[in-house]
Write an enzyme that holds these catalytic residues in place. Sequence first.
Site, PDB file in Angstrom:
ATOM      1  N   GLU A  28       0.885  -1.170   0.000  1.00  0.00           N
ATOM      2  CA  GLU A  28       0.000   0.000   0.000  1.00  0.00           C
ATOM      3  C   GLU A  28       0.913   1.208   0.000  1.00  0.00           C
ATOM      4  OE1 GLU A  28      -3.226  -2.524   0.257  1.00  0.00           O
ATOM      5  OE2 GLU A  28      -3.418  -0.344   0.212  1.00  0.00           O
ATOM      6  N   CYS A  41      -1.899   9.031   4.114  1.00  0.00           N
ATOM      7  CA  CYS A  41      -1.913   8.549   2.726  1.00  0.00           C
ATOM      8  C   CYS A  41      -3.215   8.955   2.047  1.00  0.00           C
ATOM      9  CB  CYS A  41      -1.748   7.041   2.694  1.00  0.00           C
ATOM     10  SG  CYS A  41      -2.850   6.211   3.839  1.00  0.00           S
TER      11      CYS A  41
END
Length: 423
Positions: free
Chosen positions: A156, A193
């Site tokens: 990720e 993020c």
Amino acid sequence: MRLFASLVREGRWLCATLDSAQPECKSLPRSDLRLQKIPVGPVAVFGASNFPLASSVAGGDTAAAFAASCPVVVKSHPAHLGTSELVGRAVQKAVADSGLPEGVFSLVVGAGNAIGEALVAHPAIQAVGFTGSRRGGLALVDIASKRPVPIPVFAEMSSVNPVFALPHALETRGDTLATAYIDSVTLGVGQFCTNPGLVIALENSDSDDFIEHAAAALEKKGTQSMLTAGIAAAYADGIEHRDATAKRIATGTKNDASSGALPVLYCVSAQEFLAKPQLAEEIFWPTSVIVVCRDEDEMIAVARHLEGQLTATLLIEKDDIELARWLLPVLERKAGRILANGFPTGVEVSYAMMHGGPYPATSDSRSTSVGAMARFLRPVCYQDLPATLLPEALADQPLVAVAVAGWRTGAELKQSVNYLCGE
Ligand code: NAP
């Protein structure tokens, strides 16, 4: 951990599926086929600096690996070694208290790429769960793919999380949206993020007002300390490059924390954005770029131009639905999560959550690092195996359950049988 525990108790993660034999089948007699998923084996887990609990030693990847019955080796993050050790000791105690073998969980401590590289290259490791930078994630993908036996890496990585601010939403509540946008950009000093790093709007007086309000809101935000010296250094570098490619329209106010991060806001035309790919790169920092489009076609062109993202957001009112209908099929191909009338910072841990997305947001868009999708499993089909050799979840069940419920999976079937037998 609790979400994955409930998944394990339900038994759905096994995906046990039974296709009974059809010897009388006309074209070709069909064999008895039974499928279930099995654990891939030991998993190496890398957490990110900005989530010392949720994306680290006992975070989502570790929970997913344990739920799949995979042993875990965590590479501790150099930015939170103390927290890693505390959490690691808690997991070690839980393993001992549960009577599991000690090797079910290990924590490798120390800074430096060499440790992580050696871990991913080790023949015992069968999969990798990574949360962190694109550079780090891709380096590990490279190592994993060059092993004599390549293994999957669920990395990720970064994202700029575009927000499409449609005209009627800006007309109706542009001021409120501008404040909420800047709050989201500066939340956690921009070290998320899911930080909204891009806002895309149409050129008109409402978007002018929105930009003015956003700039004013950002100027009120002060300096804040960042998590690590490394992130602060990367910021200085990133902002220097962005200043060279985009117009800075607002800067936060310096305060006592003078060594920290000053929020910065930029504005560019869609044409500039389309011509300069570096404007779509993540800067891990409280900063964002507003992209102004001449018309709806240009807005859709900007959407099509984007790389894979963790999230995409639509700020809409009733009269924006038609334009949103055009954007949605493009955004579905670009992002793992599509939001309406919110901001992407904040990720709920639940069954329906998707925290992943097309490359380069992740290295594998088919699963999620937050939520309950079991990623460290592999399907195995058992064809015509005698009952004594079949795994428990694939064993034959009394016909009455099939007649009553028609369940598709062995585990669900078993539940029905238990129910009918009064257990
Ligand atoms: P990072 O620098 O990539 O570090 C993550 C981990 O990988 C650390 O343990 C690091 O340890 C290791 N590592 C990094 N490069 C490596 C390499 N070349 N070889 C072997 N190991 C390597 O990331 P970070 O600064 O902690 O996190 C910030 C980034 O994470 C941001 O880009 C943010 O967007 C992203 N992030 C993404 C998500 C998401 O869910 N998508 C969530 C949070 C954060 P060593 O340095 O000791 O090797």
